[in-house]
Design a protein around this motif. Structure first.
Motif, short mmCIF file in Angstrom:
data_model
loop_
_atom_site.label_atom_id
_atom_site.label_comp_id
_atom_site.label_asym_id
_atom_site.label_seq_id
_atom_site.Cartn_x
_atom_site.Cartn_y
_atom_site.Cartn_z
N GLU A 73 3.77 -19.50 -8.58
CA GLU A 73 2.62 -19.97 -7.81
C GLU A 73 1.93 -18.81 -7.07
OE1 GLU A 73 1.35 -23.21 -7.79
OE2 GLU A 73 2.70 -23.18 -9.53
N LEU A 74 2.71 -17.87 -6.60
CA LEU A 74 2.12 -16.70 -5.93
C LEU A 74 1.35 -15.84 -6.92
CD1 LEU A 74 5.11 -15.76 -3.61
CD2 LEU A 74 2.91 -16.72 -2.89
N LYS A 75 1.91 -15.68 -8.12
CA LYS A 75 1.24 -14.86 -9.13
C LYS A 75 -0.10 -15.47 -9.54
CE LYS A 75 4.26 -11.57 -9.58
NZ LYS A 75 3.92 -10.19 -9.16
N LYS A 76 -0.18 -16.80 -9.58
CA LYS A 76 -1.44 -17.47 -9.90
C LYS A 76 -2.52 -17.10 -8.90
CE LYS A 76 0.73 -21.57 -11.95
NZ LYS A 76 0.99 -23.02 -11.77
N ARG A 77 -2.11 -16.74 -7.72
CA ARG A 77 -3.04 -16.41 -6.65
C ARG A 77 -3.17 -14.90 -6.43
NH1 ARG A 77 -0.60 -21.08 -6.31
NH2 ARG A 77 -1.57 -22.89 -5.31
N ASN A 78 -2.65 -14.13 -7.40
CA ASN A 78 -2.73 -12.66 -7.37
C ASN A 78 -2.11 -12.06 -6.12
OD1 ASN A 78 -4.20 -12.44 -9.87
ND2 ASN A 78 -6.02 -13.14 -8.77
N ILE A 79 -0.98 -12.62 -5.71
CA ILE A 79 -0.25 -12.12 -4.57
C ILE A 79 0.95 -11.32 -5.06
CG2 ILE A 79 1.13 -12.76 -2.55
CD1 ILE A 79 -0.69 -15.25 -2.33
N GLU A 80 1.08 -10.09 -4.58
CA GLU A 80 2.20 -9.25 -4.98
C GLU A 80 3.48 -9.73 -4.31
OE1 GLU A 80 1.38 -5.14 -4.31
OE2 GLU A 80 0.05 -5.02 -6.05
N THR A 81 4.58 -9.68 -5.06
CA THR A 81 5.85 -10.20 -4.58
C THR A 81 6.89 -9.09 -4.50
OG1 THR A 81 6.41 -10.82 -6.86
CG2 THR A 81 5.48 -12.53 -5.46
N TYR A 82 7.48 -8.95 -3.32
CA TYR A 82 8.52 -7.94 -3.08
C TYR A 82 9.80 -8.67 -2.67
CZ TYR A 82 4.35 -4.96 -2.45
OH TYR A 82 3.16 -4.30 -2.62
N LEU A 83 10.91 -8.29 -3.28
CA LEU A 83 12.19 -8.92 -3.01
C LEU A 83 13.15 -7.96 -2.34
CD1 LEU A 83 14.26 -11.29 -3.46
CD2 LEU A 83 14.82 -10.19 -5.64
N GLU A 84 13.82 -8.44 -1.29
CA GLU A 84 14.91 -7.70 -0.67
C GLU A 84 16.18 -8.49 -0.90
OE1 GLU A 84 13.92 -6.99 3.41
OE2 GLU A 84 12.36 -5.53 2.92
N THR A 85 17.15 -7.90 -1.61
CA THR A 85 18.33 -8.65 -2.01
C THR A 85 19.58 -7.77 -2.05
OG1 THR A 85 19.31 -9.99 -3.81
CG2 THR A 85 17.81 -8.21 -4.46
#
Length: 210
Positions: free
Chosen positions: A99-111
């Protein structure tokens, strides 16, 4: 928890959110960049020096609709979000990321990498912990390896972990906050001798921001 909620949680349609806020990334490669932060509840790694122990028990944070979270993230002017915890990969993050990608939002994961991989990511910061080591499947996805240094034995752990990540993965050592003054000379010396490593500081704590 109702059966319907359990199903939605397994699908990633709801998530146990601890907090959401807009701030500046304080550590690692993206230090200094504005981003929306989404902290999810639940962690079984149990770092004794964790500064977010309130997030460990997901039962304290009733799952909320992921679509509502996405809507709030979409309003962020930075158009990037850091998914942190707790341990985010306790949950299926495929739906959130799609859903975030559909809105062109970059996603960063801390794991910590201790749980199955899910989601679509622009950047993954892998911060491995000795108490619950990463799954082998996580290492190839790491863009950034961030090892917390609380004592001198942690340098050996850092070297072991660096052997498992891709050659282009950035390597960071970060002093554990409660002993950062004590460990800083040793970290500085290590990096001078191993210049392919860099130092990560929790600059948000110096700036006194979330």
């Amino acid at each position: 928890m109702k059966q319907e909620t359990k199903i939605k949680l397994a699908e990633g349609k709801v998530l146990p959110v601890v907090e959401e806020f807009y701030s500046i990334q304080g550590e690692g490669f993206h230090t200094g960049k504005a981003a929306y932060f989404l902290r999810v509840g639940g962690c079984d790694v149990g770092c004794k020096w964790c500064d977010e122990k309130r997030s460990w028990n997901p039962d304290f944070f009733p799952p909320i609709d992921t679509d509502e979270v996405v809507a709030r993230i979409s309003q962020c002017p930075a158009k990037s979000v850091v998914i942190t915890g707790g341990e985010p990969l306790l949950y299926n993050l495929d739906y959130l990321c799609s859903e975030l990608k559909k809105r062109n939002i970059e996603t960063y994961l801390e794991t910590s990498g201790a749980h199955p991989y899910s989601g679509q990511w622009n950047w993954i910061c892998l911060s491995p912990k000795q108490s619950l080591t990463p799954r082998e499947e996580l290492y190839p996805h790491a863009d950034e390896l961030k090892v917390i240094i609380a004592n001198h034995k942690d340098f050996d752990w850092a070297l072991q972990q660096a052997e498992k990540v891709p050659a282009n993965c950035l390597l960071y050592l970060q002093p554990e906050w409660s002993v950062h003054q004590e460990m800083m000379p040793a970290i500085t010396d290590f990096i001078l001798k191993n210049p392919h490593w860099k130092i990560s500081l929790q600059s948000h704590k110096y700036m006194k921001i979330p």
